[in-house]
Write an enzyme that holds these catalytic residues in place. Structure first.
Site, PDB file in Angstrom:
ATOM      1  N   LYS A 206       0.826  -1.223   0.000  1.00 19.45           N
ATOM      2  CA  LYS A 206       0.000   0.000   0.000  1.00 19.45           C
ATOM      3  C   LYS A 206       0.859   1.272   0.000  1.00 19.45           C
ATOM      4  CE  LYS A 206      -4.380  -1.631   1.669  1.00 19.45           C
ATOM      5  NZ  LYS A 206      -4.135  -3.060   1.982  1.00 19.45           N
ATOM      6  N   GLY A 207       1.995   1.226   0.712  1.00 21.69           N
ATOM      7  CA  GLY A 207       2.886   2.394   0.752  1.00 21.69           C
ATOM      8  C   GLY A 207       3.412   2.718  -0.637  1.00 21.69           C
ATOM      9  N   LYS A 208       3.797   1.655  -1.374  1.00 23.51           N
ATOM     10  CA  LYS A 208       4.333   1.869  -2.727  1.00 23.51           C
ATOM     11  C   LYS A 208       3.252   2.344  -3.682  1.00 23.51           C
ATOM     12  CE  LYS A 208       7.828  -1.714  -2.783  1.00 23.51           C
ATOM     13  NZ  LYS A 208       8.166  -2.915  -3.541  1.00 23.51           N
TER      14      LYS A 208
ATOM     15  N   ARG B 177      12.918   5.404  -5.273  1.00 22.34           N
ATOM     16  CA  ARG B 177      11.819   5.084  -6.191  1.00 22.34           C
ATOM     17  C   ARG B 177      11.577   6.233  -7.169  1.00 22.34           C
ATOM     18  NH1 ARG B 177       9.937   1.705  -3.379  1.00 22.34           N
ATOM     19  NH2 ARG B 177       9.435   3.116  -1.685  1.00 22.34           N
TER      20      ARG B 177
ATOM     21  N   ASP C 170      11.004  -3.507  -7.128  1.00 21.06           N
ATOM     22  CA  ASP C 170      11.532  -4.309  -6.030  1.00 21.06           C
ATOM     23  C   ASP C 170      12.546  -3.431  -5.325  1.00 21.06           C
ATOM     24  OD1 ASP C 170      11.283  -6.981  -4.774  1.00 21.06           O
ATOM     25  OD2 ASP C 170      13.454  -6.859  -4.928  1.00 21.06           O
ATOM     26  N   SER C 171      12.419  -3.342  -4.032  1.00 23.32           N
ATOM     27  CA  SER C 171      13.252  -2.383  -3.332  1.00 23.32           C
ATOM     28  C   SER C 171      13.619  -2.892  -1.959  1.00 23.32           C
ATOM     29  CB  SER C 171      12.510  -1.051  -3.226  1.00 23.32           C
ATOM     30  OG  SER C 171      11.225  -1.266  -2.694  1.00 23.32           O
TER      31      SER C 171
HETATM   32  P1  IMP Z   1       9.308  -5.460  -1.913  1.00 23.02           P
HETATM   33  O1  IMP Z   1       7.843  -5.062  -1.827  1.00 23.02           O
HETATM   34  O2  IMP Z   1       9.542  -6.903  -2.044  1.00 23.02           O
HETATM   35  O3  IMP Z   1      10.023  -4.628  -2.938  1.00 23.02           O
HETATM   36  O4  IMP Z   1       9.910  -5.061  -0.498  1.00 23.02           O
HETATM   37  C1  IMP Z   1      10.352  -3.794  -0.230  1.00 23.02           C
HETATM   38  C2  IMP Z   1      10.617  -3.648   1.273  1.00 23.02           C
HETATM   39  O5  IMP Z   1      11.743  -2.787   1.414  1.00 23.02           O
HETATM   40  C3  IMP Z   1       9.455  -2.947   1.977  1.00 23.02           C
HETATM   41  O6  IMP Z   1       8.595  -3.853   2.589  1.00 23.02           O
HETATM   42  C4  IMP Z   1      10.171  -2.100   3.001  1.00 23.02           C
HETATM   43  O7  IMP Z   1      10.456  -2.896   4.114  1.00 23.02           O
HETATM   44  C5  IMP Z   1      11.493  -1.759   2.322  1.00 23.02           C
HETATM   45  N1  IMP Z   1      11.397  -0.482   1.579  1.00 23.02           N
HETATM   46  C6  IMP Z   1      11.465  -0.301   0.235  1.00 23.02           C
HETATM   47  N2  IMP Z   1      11.323   0.999  -0.086  1.00 23.02           N
HETATM   48  C7  IMP Z   1      11.153   1.636   1.084  1.00 23.02           C
HETATM   49  C8  IMP Z   1      10.942   3.013   1.392  1.00 23.02           C
HETATM   50  O8  IMP Z   1      10.856   3.910   0.551  1.00 23.02           O
HETATM   51  N3  IMP Z   1      10.822   3.277   2.702  1.00 23.02           N
HETATM   52  C9  IMP Z   1      10.899   2.341   3.669  1.00 23.02           C
HETATM   53  N4  IMP Z   1      11.075   1.051   3.442  1.00 23.02           N
HETATM   54  C10 IMP Z   1      11.207   0.698   2.144  1.00 23.02           C
END
Ligand code: IMP
Length: 196
Positions: free
Chosen positions: A10-12, A181, A70-71
């Protein structure tokens, strides 16, 4: 243009919608329902491609534009953890809060109050069965406590270079101006301009 996001975070989704104000951005779950995608590659790039390609294949429309991200956060002082395991650092099904406090525990175990860290974002675009990837990074430090409740994930313990506050304390617009991002997405927009 209509862009399908291959993420359930949801944050993304919120960040992508703000970063692409002129496009119709929808989460894949709005079309396909909830679905688990196994991210078993060993790089951000590999996992971003798996997510975007999986959703592209399910949609069965080669004109659709699917974007995935992916982050994660990397802390060199603790063997580059959590890296690609950022979303499940405290175990499968862990919440953002569980992962945040696990990283704080790992710093405390080593007596570290503050150490360099960086976020990485890889964005994959799949369109007409072609795959494109771009990366963005944000450097700073992590601290062994949280401050503020803006952002998501590890933001309350991350102080970006050039600031005294954590991303939990800084306004969303500040993070958006230079986040990993945002930088990856600027490159992704250039790719979209060329391929569409
Ligand atoms: P993904 O959804 O598999 O890419 O996992 C990314 C995870 O990295 C997230 O659940 C966060 O824990 C962390 N993450 C990635 N980008 C951010 C950001 O902008 N702020 C804080 N945590 C982030």
């Amino acid at each position: 243009m209509r862009i399908v996001l291959a993420t359930g975070n949801k944050g993304k989704i919120k960040e992508f919608k703000k970063l692409l104000p002129n496009d119709e951005v929808i989460a894949f779950s709005e079309i396909l329902g909830e679905m688990e995608i196994v991210e078993d590659a060993d790089t951000f790039k590999g996992n971003a491609i798996i997510k975007a390609q999986t959703i592209f294949d399910k949609l069965e429309d080669e004109n659709v534009i699917v974007i995935s991200d992916d982050s994660g956060i990397t802390v060199p002082a603790i063997n580059n953890e959590p890296g690609i395991y950022s979303a499940r650092y405290a175990g499968e099904g862990a919440s953002d809060k569980d992962n945040l406090y696990k990283l704080i525990d790992e710093l405390n175990k080593r007596g570290i109050e503050k150490t360099p860290a960086y976020y990485t974002a890889c964005i994959a675009i799949v369109h007409k069965n072609e795959t494109y990837t771009v990366h963005g990074w944000m450097h700073g430090n992590v601290i062994n406590k949280t401050s503020g409740d803006q952002g998501f994930g590890y933001d309350p313990m991350f102080i970006p270079h050039g600031f005294k506050e954590t991303l939990g304390e800084l306004p969303h617009e500040t993070k958006q101006a230079f986040s990993h991002r945002s930088q990856a997405l600027e490159l992704a927009k250039k790719v979209l301009k060329v391929i569409l």
